[in-house]
Enzyme design. Sequence first.
Site, PDB file in Angstrom:
ATOM      1  N   CYS A 158     -51.625 -60.680 -60.593  1.00 13.97           N
ATOM      2  CA  CYS A 158     -50.467 -60.318 -61.423  1.00 13.97           C
ATOM      3  C   CYS A 158     -49.157 -60.664 -60.724  1.00 13.97           C
ATOM      4  O   CYS A 158     -48.173 -59.941 -60.818  1.00 13.97           O
ATOM      5  CB  CYS A 158     -50.465 -58.833 -61.782  1.00 13.97           C
ATOM      6  N   ASP A 210     -40.893 -49.919 -57.162  1.00 16.34           N
ATOM      7  CA  ASP A 210     -42.295 -49.953 -57.585  1.00 16.34           C
ATOM      8  C   ASP A 210     -43.113 -49.476 -56.389  1.00 16.34           C
ATOM      9  O   ASP A 210     -43.226 -50.193 -55.386  1.00 16.34           O
ATOM     10  CB  ASP A 210     -42.674 -51.392 -57.981  1.00 16.34           C
ATOM     11  N   LYS A 263     -54.240 -45.583 -57.316  1.00 16.44           N
ATOM     12  CA  LYS A 263     -54.023 -46.297 -56.058  1.00 16.44           C
ATOM     13  C   LYS A 263     -54.004 -45.315 -54.882  1.00 16.44           C
ATOM     14  O   LYS A 263     -53.952 -45.744 -53.727  1.00 16.44           O
ATOM     15  CB  LYS A 263     -52.676 -47.041 -56.064  1.00 16.44           C
ATOM     16  N   GLN A 319     -48.055 -49.806 -54.353  1.00 23.80           N
ATOM     17  CA  GLN A 319     -48.764 -50.162 -53.115  1.00 23.80           C
ATOM     18  C   GLN A 319     -48.276 -49.399 -51.907  1.00 23.80           C
ATOM     19  O   GLN A 319     -48.824 -49.548 -50.819  1.00 23.80           O
ATOM     20  CB  GLN A 319     -48.620 -51.669 -52.839  1.00 23.80           C
ATOM     21  N   HIS A 358     -44.720 -57.733 -59.071  1.00 22.38           N
ATOM     22  CA  HIS A 358     -45.895 -57.651 -59.948  1.00 22.38           C
ATOM     23  C   HIS A 358     -45.391 -57.791 -61.384  1.00 22.38           C
ATOM     24  O   HIS A 358     -44.251 -57.424 -61.680  1.00 22.38           O
ATOM     25  CB  HIS A 358     -46.527 -56.273 -59.723  1.00 22.38           C
TER      26      HIS A 358
END
Lengths: 417, 144
Positions: free
Chosen positions: A374, A210, A236, A213, A133
């Site tokens: 993104c 990261d 999220k 998600q 991303h």
Amino acid sequence: MRLLDKLTHPHDTQAQAWRLDFPVLSTRVHGKPLVYLDNAATTQKPQAVMEVEAKYYREYNANVHRGIHALSQLATDAFEAARSKVQHLINASSADEIVFVRGTTEAINLVAQSYGRSHLKAGDEIILSGMEHHSNIVPWQMVCQQTGATLHIVPINDWGELEMDAFDALLNERTKLVAVTHVSNSLGTINPVADIIARAHARNVPVLLDGAQSIAHLPVDVQALDCDFYAFSGHKLYGPTGIGVLYGKAALLDAMPPYQGGGDMIRSVSFEVTTYNALPAKFEAGTPNIAGAIGLGAAVDYVTAIGFDALVAHEQALLDYATPLVSEIPGLRIIGTAREKIGVLSFVLEGMHPHDIGTILDREGVAVRTGHHCNMPLMERYGVPGTARASFALYNTRQEVDALMAAIHKAKEVFRP
Amino acid sequence: MSDLRDLYQETVFDHYRRPRNYGVLADANRKAEGYNPLCGDKVTLYLKVEDGVIRDASFEGAGCAIATASASLMTESLKGKREEEAMQLLEDVRRMVTGGEKAEGKLQVLAGVHEFPERVKCATLPWHTMKAALENVGQPVSTQ
């Protein structure tokens, strides 16, 4: 509760119960029931989370850490309790390793500027992957410009999996950091992060994950993974916007210079010399998003009560239900077919731009995201201007997947040559 | 409730599937690039302008049905127009797609866009690119 057009699919009973916790799901859009499949962009919030935030403002709103009065004590307790909940969610060894930030993007910028700038010099190398991303690309580009370090990208195969041989080839004595996404927001790919971390650590290279998600769709154990940094966003995870978390190993965070200066991150201030506070305060300048943190704590409680076993099983079952149905549609190509995925389905339709797909789906009440998500370098790699992306959460049902299929068929009808 | 048929009219489909004036213009003396970073619509516009009149126009790009149809219809309508007339057309189109007002001739088929606000930037991208081409702006145009 809205009238159901069809009988509830037998496997959806659990999800139907969870749906009742989310008031927005009974909204209608363009005269149709909302089918919210844009969870990779942001998740909906259960009533419990909204109520906890509202209650903070209604009953004990006060600034944290510095007050001596009753309300500020209550606010501080609730704020620190939320920090502790996050610590336990990801199994960090100490609450001091949990830094509250605005979101994943700010967390990564913090590491890039604080850890990156103080450790990187010209000739050093950072490894990223081809599926990152922008928030896990641009902060590193910026620090490379500042320090003279360079970026090196692990390629991905056509299924959307990292080429691990290429990763090994990129790891060398100049590598100073690996920053990789745990799960791809466009492809749904679950990366072999434990393996990546093991290989990087064999060369004393720290790894940032990261987790935007993964946090809501996989159980995350930062000690088991042994990651050096882990970043995620509250919104999220069925929590509020404007709040996120950077996890960092205490030894690393301790050695890092502050990111932002201001109140609360200091021990003492004079115009001659200022000393900094201990962890995690050192990285929390100014008044934090108190309500957001407390709301995030409530979101952690919510998912913990359901349990990741049930959550993961439900979303995997949805993905297993949806994937063959979507694959059958003539002219449709799924982008992201890794062996290990979370419930994310990106696709392109022959002769139709993702925008047009998205508009028609929207008019059928189905909310998906269209565009580059993104992930411009990733779209470039697949040779597409963008995709239409459906992404599942705990409150989605097979019935909603059926609605998605019907909407895709409708889109194809509208664009019939 | 707005009908998809208001947006996706036959003419729109026609210009999407068979865009007019598609390709590089060999003797162009104005060129500009437009890009909608929110979603990925891209358009490169070529113009041949002589004595203040747009003699020829063509475009290339990858975009949605609305952006492509708008670019195609635009290049048709620009030929033979004075630069000031072209800028007035841009204004007319902008008012049409945001407020539903009338525009000339075939451009009217894009009027349905005003009921789909999320697609306004698709329809206006080629027109903003045209403005950049006429003003010889160096950087690619964006609809941000």
